[in-house]
Design an enzyme around this catalytic site. Structure first.
Site, PDB file in Angstrom:
ATOM      1  N   LYS A 154       8.984  -6.004  -2.587  1.00  0.00           N
ATOM      2  CA  LYS A 154      10.096  -6.032  -3.547  1.00  0.00           C
ATOM      3  C   LYS A 154      11.241  -5.734  -2.728  1.00  0.00           C
ATOM      4  O   LYS A 154      11.741  -6.116  -1.824  1.00  0.00           O
ATOM      5  CB  LYS A 154       9.763  -5.364  -4.796  1.00  0.00           C
ATOM      6  CG  LYS A 154       8.346  -5.676  -5.430  1.00  0.00           C
ATOM      7  CD  LYS A 154       7.952  -7.018  -5.849  1.00  0.00           C
ATOM      8  CE  LYS A 154       6.484  -7.284  -6.078  1.00  0.00           C
ATOM      9  NZ  LYS A 154       5.929  -6.506  -6.774  1.00  0.00           N
ATOM     10  N   ARG A 207      -5.089   0.763  14.252  1.00  0.00           N
ATOM     11  CA  ARG A 207      -5.459   0.975  12.900  1.00  0.00           C
ATOM     12  C   ARG A 207      -4.961   2.651  12.509  1.00  0.00           C
ATOM     13  O   ARG A 207      -4.258   2.837  11.501  1.00  0.00           O
ATOM     14  CB  ARG A 207      -6.953   0.978  12.403  1.00  0.00           C
ATOM     15  CG  ARG A 207      -7.293   1.215  10.928  1.00  0.00           C
ATOM     16  CD  ARG A 207      -8.796   0.932  10.667  1.00  0.00           C
ATOM     17  NE  ARG A 207      -9.632   0.822  11.597  1.00  0.00           N
ATOM     18  CZ  ARG A 207     -10.113   1.794  12.366  1.00  0.00           C
ATOM     19  NH1 ARG A 207     -10.102   2.943  12.128  1.00  0.00           N
ATOM     20  NH2 ARG A 207     -11.131   1.531  13.292  1.00  0.00           N
ATOM     21  N   ASP A 263       5.144   4.996  -9.724  1.00  0.00           N
ATOM     22  CA  ASP A 263       5.561   3.750  -9.125  1.00  0.00           C
ATOM     23  C   ASP A 263       6.979   3.500  -9.087  1.00  0.00           C
ATOM     24  O   ASP A 263       7.567   3.220 -10.216  1.00  0.00           O
ATOM     25  CB  ASP A 263       4.638   2.562 -10.005  1.00  0.00           C
ATOM     26  CG  ASP A 263       4.633   1.124  -9.318  1.00  0.00           C
ATOM     27  OD1 ASP A 263       5.695   0.963  -8.486  1.00  0.00           O
ATOM     28  OD2 ASP A 263       3.992   0.410  -9.315  1.00  0.00           O
ATOM     29  N   TYR A 289       2.268  -2.662 -14.612  1.00  0.00           N
ATOM     30  CA  TYR A 289       2.080  -3.667 -13.696  1.00  0.00           C
ATOM     31  C   TYR A 289       0.760  -4.368 -13.831  1.00  0.00           C
ATOM     32  O   TYR A 289      -0.302  -3.650 -13.657  1.00  0.00           O
ATOM     33  CB  TYR A 289       2.522  -3.526 -12.232  1.00  0.00           C
ATOM     34  CG  TYR A 289       2.246  -4.644 -11.276  1.00  0.00           C
ATOM     35  CD1 TYR A 289       2.974  -5.720 -11.619  1.00  0.00           C
ATOM     36  CD2 TYR A 289       1.143  -4.912 -10.402  1.00  0.00           C
ATOM     37  CE1 TYR A 289       2.990  -6.894 -10.412  1.00  0.00           C
ATOM     38  CE2 TYR A 289       1.008  -5.528  -9.764  1.00  0.00           C
ATOM     39  CZ  TYR A 289       1.686  -6.760  -9.657  1.00  0.00           C
ATOM     40  OH  TYR A 289       1.422  -7.911  -8.869  1.00  0.00           O
TER      41      TYR A 289
HETATM   42  C1  LIG Z   1       4.487  -6.153  -7.281  1.00  0.00           C
HETATM   43  C2  LIG Z   1       4.139  -4.697  -7.709  1.00  0.00           C
HETATM   44  C3  LIG Z   1       3.119  -4.216  -7.475  1.00  0.00           C
HETATM   45  C4  LIG Z   1       2.056  -4.777  -6.334  1.00  0.00           C
HETATM   46  O1  LIG Z   1       2.475  -4.993  -5.285  1.00  0.00           O
HETATM   47  P1  LIG Z   1       1.993  -5.844  -4.204  1.00  0.00           P
HETATM   48  O2  LIG Z   1       2.763  -5.761  -2.992  1.00  0.00           O
HETATM   49  O3  LIG Z   1       2.246  -7.180  -5.007  1.00  0.00           O
HETATM   50  O4  LIG Z   1       0.523  -5.802  -4.008  1.00  0.00           O
HETATM   51  C5  LIG Z   1       2.695  -2.747  -7.744  1.00  0.00           C
HETATM   52  N1  LIG Z   1       3.667  -2.272  -8.856  1.00  0.00           N
HETATM   53  C6  LIG Z   1       4.807  -3.066  -9.330  1.00  0.00           C
HETATM   54  C7  LIG Z   1       5.666  -2.548 -10.262  1.00  0.00           C
HETATM   55  C8  LIG Z   1       5.079  -4.226  -8.779  1.00  0.00           C
HETATM   56  O5  LIG Z   1       6.375  -5.037  -9.228  1.00  0.00           O
END
Ligand SMILES: *Cc1c(COP(=O)(O)O)cnc(C)c1O
Length: 383
Positions: free
Chosen positions: A203, A49, A178, A106
């Site tokens: 992503k 962890r 982000d 998001y």
């Molecule tokens: C998908 C996404 C998230 C969240 O991520 P997860 O891996 O699905 O928890 C946050 N910000 C953006 C811009 C996203 O496309």
């Protein structure tokens, strides 16, 4: 490492051959614990962890790509999902603190801030952060966090990171960016004044739609220590196999982003010139309101495009079920092209809020297939 270029860092940072065997690829260290010679005497690992060598490799690689190398004070903490990374940032706040976020953040970020953080005494304002007045209007004396997503999901709005960083500094708030849509290959928020960069590595970083993960990168020693403490104290870590998948995906990030950029640019131009399409959102189009800022702070415009068909909602419904190569699915950033209706799928949780998206909006995640095949697929589906 500092003099190496992006492509080289992606393949070498944190990835020395395995000292025990010479293996060129960082192994998947499937172990929860590590033997100690005497209590407290060990090779740097105690319990997975806290630290795991596969995760360490990923964290070193990703930090270096966001401009934080081994000699800097900051670093990266990898998490089990993008939202787990957002939750960790939430733990930095105290009751009474205020968050500013974009009015088309998001949907999952908005849900976490407004339905979970809010229960713990955190207040928030969602505003149009694409203008200086918009940001200043949203900021309060208690603002501790300015949350910026650029380009935004799904409307691809562009927020000026350097400007947001100036306002954050004046306010005494942290600026979180982000960077999921742009990736460090196209945009480096820390160099523009950001305090923390957040990723959903689900992503583009992973890039193959085969894992869910997240990360936070900071160049601030104090924030890094606090995030490491929170990662260990709250436990939202990726397992070694997931860490390996993201580490492996990032090795080809530069190649993939080049193709995503090219394919999306061709498709956005095709859609913009087609009478069956009423409006296209893509920061690479000179007609896009965010184009000028995007050109300043990004080196390419990424693979996500949104559009509204001229024939409206019903047409949108039939388009998303008629494509053959664009799979109807949530998520984005993988090698395969995806299509979806945000209002009914990824952004259902923002219905009725200030983040509501146009009903007939179609979002494309343009993959790395041959662009002619993708164009033919869309042309057929548009009917
Ligand atoms: C998908 C996404 C998230 C969240 O991520 P997860 O891996 O699905 O928890 C946050 N910000 C953006 C811009 C996203 O496309």
């Amino acid at each position: 490492m500092t003099e190496d270029q992006f492509e080289t860092i992606a393949i070498h940072a944190g990835q020395q051959p395995d000292p025990a065997t010479g293996a060129v690829v960082v192994p998947i260290y499937a172990t929860s614990t590590y033997v100690q010679e005497a209590p407290g005497v060990h090779k740097g690992y105690e319990y997975s962890r806290t630290d795991n060598p596969t995760r360490t490799a990923l964290q070193t690689q990703l930090a270096a790509l966001e401009g934080v190398d081994e000699h800097d004070d900051g670093g990266c903490v990898a998490t089990s999902s993008g939202l787990a990374a957002t939750a960790l940032i939430g733990y930095l706040l105290s009751p009474g603190d205020h968050i500013v976020l974009p009015n088309d953040a998001y949907g999952g970020t908005f849900r976490l801030i407004t339905q979970v953080f809010a229960k713990h005494g955190i207040t928030w304002t969602a505003g149009d952060l694409t203008t200086e007045e918009g940001i200043r209007e949203a900021v309060r004396e208690t603002t501790k966090l300015i949350w910026v997503e650029t380009p935004t999901n799904p409307l691809l709005r562009i927020i000026d990171i350097a400007l947001a960083a100036d306002i954050a500094r004046e306010t005494g708030a942290w600026l979180v960016v982000d960077n999921t849509f742009a990736t460090p290959y196209l945009q480096q928020p820390l160099s523009l004044g950001g305090d923390m960069v957040l990723h959903s590595s689900t992503k583009y970083l992973g890039g193959h739609s085969d894992t869910v993960g997240g990360a936070i990168i900071t160049n601030d020693a104090d924030l890094y220590e606090r995030l490491r403490f929170l990662q260990n104290s709250t436990g939202p870590i990726p397992g070694p196999f997931d860490a390996y998948l993201v580490l492996r995906g990032i090795k080809t990030l530069a190649l993939r982003m080049e193709r995503h950029n090219q394919n999306a640019s061709i498709i956005a131009n095709f859609l913009e010139g087609d009478p069956r399409v009423a409006r296209v959102w893509y920061p690479g189009l000179p007609s896009d309101p965010g184009h000028e800022i995007a050109r300043r702070q990004m080196t390419g415009f990424g693979g996500v495009i949104s559009f509204v068909p001229t024939a409206g909602l019903e047409a949108a419904h039939s388009i998303v079920t008629r494509t053959r190569l664009f799979f109807l699915a949530e998520s984005l950033g993988g090698v395969e092209s995806l299509i979806e209706l945000p209002a009914l799928m990824t952004h259902l949780s923002v219905e009725g809020t200030e983040l509501e998206v146009p009903q007939g909006l179609v979002r494309l995640s343009v993959g790395v297939e041959h662009v002619d095949d993708l164009l033919a697929d869309l042309d057929r589906a548009l009917g």
